[in-house]
Each structure stands twice: as structure tokens, then as C-alpha cells.
Scaffold this motif. Structure first.
Motif, short mmCIF file in Angstrom:
data_model
loop_
_atom_site.label_atom_id
_atom_site.label_comp_id
_atom_site.label_asym_id
_atom_site.label_seq_id
_atom_site.Cartn_x
_atom_site.Cartn_y
_atom_site.Cartn_z
N SER A 281 -94.64 -7.19 75.83
CA SER A 281 -94.54 -8.64 76.06
C SER A 281 -93.16 -9.18 75.72
O SER A 281 -92.66 -10.11 76.35
CB SER A 281 -95.61 -9.38 75.24
OG SER A 281 -95.36 -9.26 73.86
N GLN A 282 -92.51 -8.57 74.70
CA GLN A 282 -91.17 -9.01 74.30
C GLN A 282 -90.08 -8.34 75.13
O GLN A 282 -88.89 -8.62 74.95
CB GLN A 282 -90.95 -8.71 72.81
CG GLN A 282 -91.84 -9.52 71.89
CD GLN A 282 -91.85 -9.00 70.46
OE1 GLN A 282 -90.97 -8.24 70.06
NE2 GLN A 282 -92.86 -9.39 69.70
N GLN A 283 -90.50 -7.44 76.03
CA GLN A 283 -89.59 -6.73 76.92
C GLN A 283 -88.46 -6.03 76.16
O GLN A 283 -87.29 -6.08 76.55
CB GLN A 283 -89.02 -7.68 77.98
CG GLN A 283 -90.09 -8.24 78.91
CD GLN A 283 -89.51 -8.98 80.10
OE1 GLN A 283 -88.41 -9.52 80.04
NE2 GLN A 283 -90.24 -9.01 81.19
N ARG B 140 -98.44 -3.70 72.93
CA ARG B 140 -98.51 -5.05 73.51
C ARG B 140 -97.29 -5.88 73.11
O ARG B 140 -96.71 -6.59 73.94
CB ARG B 140 -99.80 -5.75 73.06
CG ARG B 140 -101.03 -5.28 73.84
CD ARG B 140 -102.25 -6.13 73.50
NE ARG B 140 -102.73 -5.85 72.15
CZ ARG B 140 -103.60 -4.89 71.86
NH1 ARG B 140 -104.05 -4.09 72.81
NH2 ARG B 140 -104.01 -4.71 70.61
N ALA B 141 -96.89 -5.80 71.85
CA ALA B 141 -95.76 -6.59 71.37
C ALA B 141 -94.46 -6.17 72.05
O ALA B 141 -93.67 -7.01 72.51
CB ALA B 141 -95.62 -6.45 69.85
N LYS C 101 -93.81 0.89 79.45
CA LYS C 101 -94.45 0.31 80.64
C LYS C 101 -94.17 1.15 81.88
O LYS C 101 -95.03 1.27 82.76
CB LYS C 101 -93.97 -1.12 80.84
CG LYS C 101 -94.77 -1.90 81.89
CD LYS C 101 -94.37 -3.36 81.90
CE LYS C 101 -95.26 -4.17 82.85
NZ LYS C 101 -95.19 -3.72 84.24
#
Length: 220
Positions: free
Chosen positions: A40-42, A36-37, A50
């Protein structure tokens, strides 16, 4: 201490991981949080993960390992860490060992939360969630609502998630036995496995784990 936490679905790993990490003053590193981190931080690893997930494919071990390596190199993990959900198979365990050797450190203990399979099914299949947000959680046996199918707190409808059905739980257990459980034997050859019962009140399980880890550390 550097700890690997293992156990079947429904053993309470998430709950115990948070409590033990706090008690031992080490970061709790979970695979889910890592994904997730990074997404979300791409980060580059997040974008790569992803791309696999969007295609409906499993994220390769090397990507997961790279994420874990990056997290374990953060300053707050210098004194130790608790890994939850990683390693998930023997190849990841071997890669973790190789990674730690290059850093001049090693896993100190592998905490195995043991719980009977039927208890796992009972715990997960009995879970009911409220459809309203924030979702409140009940259990048909351990914390039943006052009125069946109705949330005590907001009056919302309670439902069972598809992946909490007994059939799905048993499939998840099969995956655990096939893919993850072999890492227990892998670490047993290194004398690192500490097995405790995950039955009983949460506080008792935490204390049981802390005492077992303390004994393991004293014996090293």
C-alpha cells in the motif's frame, strides 16, 4: 522479549498474537501486515513482492526477510517483538538467526500453540460469514446463528468461504506439516520451544501462554 509464534491454521495465532503483544508491550509483526503495508505504501520491497504476486508466484524468502528486517529495526521494536507468520520455514528461521546475530540479539522463545488436527478442521470448516458488510462471523458449533444460514445481526445470508472447506483445510494442514512444522524441531535444538495447549477459552490460553513465557525467561 523476542518471540516467534507458531502453530497450525486454526490454532488461534492471530488472536493470541494481538493479545500477547499488548500484554507484553511489544509490537505484533505479522507477515500479512508486512505485505499489505509495503504494497500500500509502494515501497521498493512492496513493488517487488507485488510483481511476484501478480504473476501468480510465491514471494521469495529474501523479500519476506528484507521486509521483516526493516520492521524489526523500527524504534518500537527495540525492546522486543512478536513474530507471527515468520519464519515460515527452516531457511527463513536460519536467515532470521543470522540477521539477529548481526544486531547482537536473539530469539528468546518460540511459542508453539498445539491443537489436535481434527479440532483445527472443526474450527475452520464450521466457520460461516455474512455476505453483507461489515461481515459478521458465526460458527456452526461454537457460535451458531439463531436461524441456520441467516445472520442474527443484519439478516444477511451466511456462507462458507471456499478456503474454509474441509478438503482445503486438510491441504493447508499438509503444507503446515511439510513446510512450517520443521522449524519447531529447529528451535528445539536451541532449547527455545515452549508448547502450550490452544484448547479452551481465549483468556485462559492467553494466561497459559504468559505463564509459560515467564517460566522460559526465568530459566534463561
Amino acid at each position: 522479549m523476542r518471540i516467534v509464534l507458531v502453530g497450525p491454521p486454526g490454532a488461534g495465532k492471530g488472536t493470541q498474537a494481538v493479545r500477547l503483544a499488548e500484554k507484553l508491550a511489544i509490537p505484533h509483526i505479522s507477515t500479512g501486515d508486512l505485505f499489505r503495508a509495503n504494497i500500500s505504501q509502494q515501497t521498493e520491497l512492496g513493488k517487488l513482492a507485488k510483481s511476484y504476486m501478480d504473476a501468480g508466484n510465491l514471494v521469495p524468502d529474501e523479500v519476506t526477510i528484507a521486509m521483516a528486517k526493516d520492521r524489526m529495526e523500527q524504534p518500537d521494536a527495540e525492546g522486543g517483538f512478536l513474530l507471527d507468520g515468520f519464519p515460515r520455514n527452516v531457511s527463513q528461521a536460519e536467515a532470521l538467526d543470522e540477521l539477529l546475530v548481526t544486531e547482537g540479539i536473539k530469539v528468546d522463545a518460540v511459542l508453539d500453540l498445539e491443537v489436535p488436527e481434527e479440532e483445527v478442521v472443526k474450527r475452520i470448516a464450521g466457520r460461516r460469514l455474512c455476505r453483507n458488510e461489515p461481515s459478521h462471523v458465526f460458527h456452526v458449533t461454537y457460535s451458531p446463528p439463531k436461524k441456520e444460514g441467516v445472520c442474527d445481526i443484519c439478516g444477511g445470508e451466511l456462507y462458507q468461504r471456499d478456503d474454509d472447506s474441509e478438503e482445503t483445510v486438510r491441504k493447508r494442514l499438509e503444507v503446515y506439516h511439510t513446510q512450517t512444522e520443521p522449524i519447531i524441531d529447529y528451535y528445539k535444538t536451541q532449547g527455545l520451544v515452549v508448547t502450550i495447549s490452544s484448547l479452551g477459552p481465549v483468556d485462559e490460553i492467553t494466561q497459559r501462554a504468559l505463564e509459560a513465557l515467564k517460566r522460559e525467561k526465568a530459566e534463561q
